[in-house]
Write an enzyme that holds these catalytic residues in place. Structure first.
Site, PDB file in Angstrom:
ATOM      1  N   SER A  54       0.859  -1.315   0.158  1.00 21.40           N
ATOM      2  CA  SER A  54      -0.357   0.120  -0.564  1.00 21.40           C
ATOM      3  C   SER A  54       1.085   1.183  -0.391  1.00 21.40           C
ATOM      4  CB  SER A  54      -0.669   0.297   1.255  1.00 21.40           C
ATOM      5  OG  SER A  54      -0.631   0.250   2.416  1.00 21.40           O
TER       6      SER A  54
ATOM      7  N   LYS B 266     -12.131   1.028   0.740  1.00 21.06           N
ATOM      8  CA  LYS B 266     -11.406   1.321  -0.915  1.00 21.06           C
ATOM      9  C   LYS B 266     -12.335   1.688  -2.381  1.00 21.06           C
ATOM     10  CE  LYS B 266      -7.624   0.970   1.567  1.00 21.06           C
ATOM     11  NZ  LYS B 266      -7.766   0.035   2.820  1.00 21.06           N
TER      12      LYS B 266
ATOM     13  N   HIS C  96      -6.029  -3.727  -1.896  1.00 15.95           N
ATOM     14  CA  HIS C  96      -6.052  -2.402  -2.702  1.00 15.95           C
ATOM     15  C   HIS C  96      -5.908  -3.192  -4.389  1.00 15.95           C
ATOM     16  CE1 HIS C  96      -4.188   1.207  -0.227  1.00 15.95           C
ATOM     17  NE2 HIS C  96      -3.878   0.092   0.880  1.00 15.95           N
TER      18      HIS C  96
END
Length: 394
Positions: free
Chosen positions: A182, A241, A210
């Protein structure tokens, strides 16, 4: 000794604030869009994980509003007891289908997924192997388990192979790794990892926080990206996200998910995800499946910024994703540049040790499908100006 003495002696944040460089807990007074409002002015947002731009999508907001109207604002208990709603079950069935796994289980936060899953699987006598740059929630989950924690060098399959070869065959082994790291945006060497895990009989869990919505033909993340979905035992994902909400899930074999469901303390002893969050994720998954053009636009923006930042002379590391670091070196320079960029109308996140190795402080930038070329060019102009001011680029 007063246990609070360490709190009274803590001065790091105060010193940065006094220098006018504090860049945490900044207040935003608008939705997480490509441009946000801060202190009454517009700022281009390059610090959000809203990769597909769904957090302010009208359909996602409508789904959340309808869920509040039907179910109220909360569940008033844990999933284990009174807090399981029919939409929790619907979401878990949808996520299992989407991720091509037998079953899925939702948690109230992504952090709690890794905390509960890793700690309940790794018992006395077991070993959990972690990449040295794994996310904090993976590390904390491993610490809470009663097994042995072994760390291997970042994305170094040979080092993992060597460490697994030292293991007593009678001990269970779980490898837990980020699918996308990340801070620097690099992707795990999943093919190599799968090969080593199969060689040594280790199970593999991938944190796809992610990767979901970003990687793979259908947005299922790192395992789909490499064509290895059937080789990864457990896939973890977050809702905060690409999925435009808050919470997280774990997906895998039904019997393994059943164990986690009845053993993960962060699930059993936490309030259930609120109805609005669950409904928002259901709608976000639907949009991801029907609008692949969002992912295409995200990658177009990513390629443009990676190329243009490099053309300006910035070091963008080994990023392979919409997380693009700008390596600056010293911690203080990262704070200074983040502040100057904000003054120039661009929001970025300064990242310093221990989140990155000492001397490798960086500005973490991340991109959305909804960024326009005009947004990105404004950001590049600010980067060029500030980078030249500090002598980082010619």
């Amino acid at each position: 000794m007063d246990i609070f003495q360490k709190c009274y002696d803590f001065r790091d944040a105060d010193e940065v604030k006094q220098a006018g460089l504090y860049s945490y807990f900044r207040m935003i007074s608008s939705a997480q869009e490509p441009v946000v409002m801060m202190n009454g002015r517009e700022v281009v947002m390059l610090g959000s994980n809203n990769y597909l731009g769904l957090t302010n999508h009208p359909e996602v907001k409508k789904a959340a509003q309808e869920a509040v109207a039907k179910y109220g604002t909360g569940c008033a208990g844990s999933r284990f007891l009174n807090g399981t709603l029919d939409i929790h079950v619907q979401l878990e069935e949808k996520l299992a289908q989407f991720m091509r796994k037998e079953a899925a289980l939702t948690f109230s936060t992504g952090f709690q997924v890794n905390l509960g899953t890793v700690s309940c699987l790794v018992e006395r006598g077991d070993i959990v192997y972690l990449d040295k740059l794994d996310h904090a929630c993976i590390i904390d989950g491993a610490r809470l388990g009663f097994g042995t924690v072994v760390k291997y060098e970042h994305n170094d399959v040979a080092d993992l192979d060597r460490r697994l070869s030292l293991k007593d065959p009678s001990r269970g082994a779980l490898v837990v790794v980020d699918g996308v790291f990340s801070m620097e945006g690099d992707i795990v060497n999943l093919p190599g990892l799968v090969e080593v895990c199969q060689k040594h009989g280790a199970r593999l869990m991938v944190d796809n926080a992610h990767g979901i919505g970003v990687l793979g033909e259908h947005g299922r993340g790192t395992a789909e990206h490499f064509g290895l979905e059937d080789k990864v035992d457990l896939i973890m994902g977050t809702f905060s996200k690409s999925l435009a909400s808050v919470g997280g899930f774990i997906a895998g074999e039904e019997r393994v998910i059943n164990w986690i469901k009845h053993r993960a303390r962060s699930l059993i002893f936490s309030a259930a995800p609120p109805p609005a969050s669950v409904a928002a994720v259901l709608k976000a998954v639907e949009i991801i499946e029907r609008e692949p053009e969002r992912r295409a636009k995200l990658w177009e923006n990513t390629a443009f910024m990676k190329r243009e930042l490099a053309n300006l002379g910035f070091d963008t590391g080994d990023s392979q994703t919409p997380v693009i670091p700008v390596v600056v070196g010293e911690d203080r320079l990262a704070f200074f540049m983040a502040k100057r960029l904000e003054e120039e109308g661009v929001f970025v996140n300064p990242v310093i040790s221990p989140a990155v190795p000492p001397g490798r402080a960086l500005l973490r930038t991340s991109y959305m499908a909804t960024h326009t070329r005009e947004h990105l060019e404004r950001a590049l102009a600010a980067f060029a100006k500030v980078g030249r001011e500090v002598g980082l680029i010619p």
